[in-house]
Design a protein around this motif. Structure first.
Motif, short mmCIF file in Angstrom:
data_model
loop_
_atom_site.label_atom_id
_atom_site.label_comp_id
_atom_site.label_asym_id
_atom_site.label_seq_id
_atom_site.Cartn_x
_atom_site.Cartn_y
_atom_site.Cartn_z
N ILE A 29 6.82 3.64 -9.36
CA ILE A 29 6.90 2.75 -8.20
C ILE A 29 7.28 1.36 -8.67
O ILE A 29 6.60 0.78 -9.53
N VAL A 30 8.35 0.81 -8.12
CA VAL A 30 8.80 -0.53 -8.49
C VAL A 30 8.51 -1.49 -7.36
O VAL A 30 9.04 -1.36 -6.25
N ASP A 31 7.64 -2.46 -7.63
CA ASP A 31 7.33 -3.50 -6.65
C ASP A 31 8.41 -4.57 -6.70
O ASP A 31 9.10 -4.74 -7.72
N THR A 32 8.57 -5.29 -5.61
CA THR A 32 9.50 -6.43 -5.56
C THR A 32 8.81 -7.59 -4.88
O THR A 32 7.88 -7.40 -4.10
N ALA A 33 9.28 -8.79 -5.17
CA ALA A 33 8.70 -9.97 -4.53
C ALA A 33 9.02 -9.96 -3.04
O ALA A 33 10.12 -9.55 -2.64
N GLY A 34 8.06 -10.37 -2.22
CA GLY A 34 8.34 -10.52 -0.81
C GLY A 34 9.39 -11.60 -0.61
O GLY A 34 9.37 -12.63 -1.30
#
Length: 297
Positions: free
Chosen positions: A179-184
């Motif tokens: 799972i790759v998170d990204t900045a809002g």
């Protein structure tokens, strides 16, 4: 009534109350012209959108009985059926998670990691929100609690670099899920949206065919702005599914129908509270049953 449906129904209570003020009569009673006008107004107030609300009412009126039951059937039938998430026979399933600030994206990723771990899958999470140290720390707590692993770099690091390293490690160590998170980010910020496109590109370079899914987290309380967000993120990141959160804090549950209808994207999960159990796999019939007033048939 299952505890699952009870939580969903409780979480949608504000939206259901909005509709209950407008929907007259019993579930099987044929409605008058005035009754249908009230229903259409109620659907608009619940953020189904004027165009969709009108279509739902017209469709329901053509069904046998022309009642609230007919309305429910019309609402369920217009939601596209979501296919099951397909995990690869070999190599990781790579999921990119995107969205604007304040949608609950970090918490949602933590809950997803927990769910996948409960299914017996090995999970690796990339902390791609490198601009906010607090976001990384919050994610780290969830990841540790889930029994998953995490890739993180220093504050201010290139998010694309984090994404690349995460996917490479996921492939090399044969994780089941990455799972790759990204900045809002605000969809109107061209620089940040270009950066998001770059993140997606490097994921594909690290592992062809990835990301396998791009899920956008949307705050259900933002109403029509959610439509604009999905439109832009789909264009830039290739959104393939939606997670609609914070439905318990709003009377705008109809936005789920509008998003599903307008974009034809599957609603993967809905969030109706803060706990792990309040992030629920979307079921169209149960969602509509929780959204509409509870008349005995």
């Amino acid at each position: 009534m299952s505890s699952f449906f009870s939580r969903l129904k409780q979480g949608l209570s504000r939206s259901r109350d909005t509709l209950a003020q407008m929907v007259p009569g019993g579930a099987v009673d044929a409605l008058s012209e005035e009754g249908w006008i009230d229903i259409e107004d109620g659907l608009i107030m619940a953020d189904c959108g004027a165009e969709l609300s009108g279509q739902l009412v017209q469709k329901a009126r053509k069904r046998r009985g022309a009642s609230v039951v007919a309305l429910k059937e019309s609402m369920v039938s217009m939601i596209p059926e979501a296919t099951a998430v397909k995990f690869a026979d070999s190599g990781p399933f790579v999921l990119l998670v995107v969205g604007v600030n304040g949608t609950g994206k970090t918490t949602t990723i933590g809950k997803l990691a927990t769910m996948f771990r409960q299914q017996g899958k090995s999970v690796l999470v990339g902390a791609g929100d490198t601009f906010r140290a607090a976001a990384v720390e919050q994610l780290a707590v969830w990841v540790e609690r889930a029994g998953a692993d995490m890739v993180r770099q220093h504050e201010g690091a290139d998010p694309a670099s984090v994404a690349f390293d995460t996917v490479q490690r996921g492939v090399a160590r044969n994780y089941d899920v990455v799972i790759v998170d990204t900045a809002g980010r605000v969809q109107t910020d061209r620089g940040l949206m270009d950066e998001l496109a770059k993140v997606r590109r490097v994921i594909t370079k690290a592992y062809p065919d990835a990301p396998h899914e791009v899920w956008q987290v949307v705050d259900g309380g933002t109403g029509q702005n959610a439509v604009v967000q999905v439109e832009k993120f789909r264009e830039v990141a290739g959104t393939s599914g939606l997670i609609v959160t914070k439905l318990d804090g709003s009377g705008k549950g109809g936005i789920v129908l509008q998003l599903s209808h307008k974009f034809g994207l599957p609603i993967r999960y809905v969030g109706v509270g803060e706990t792990l159990e309040d992030l629920m796999e979307f079921n169209a019939e149960e969602f509509i049953s929780g959204l509409l007033p509870d008349y005995s048939e």
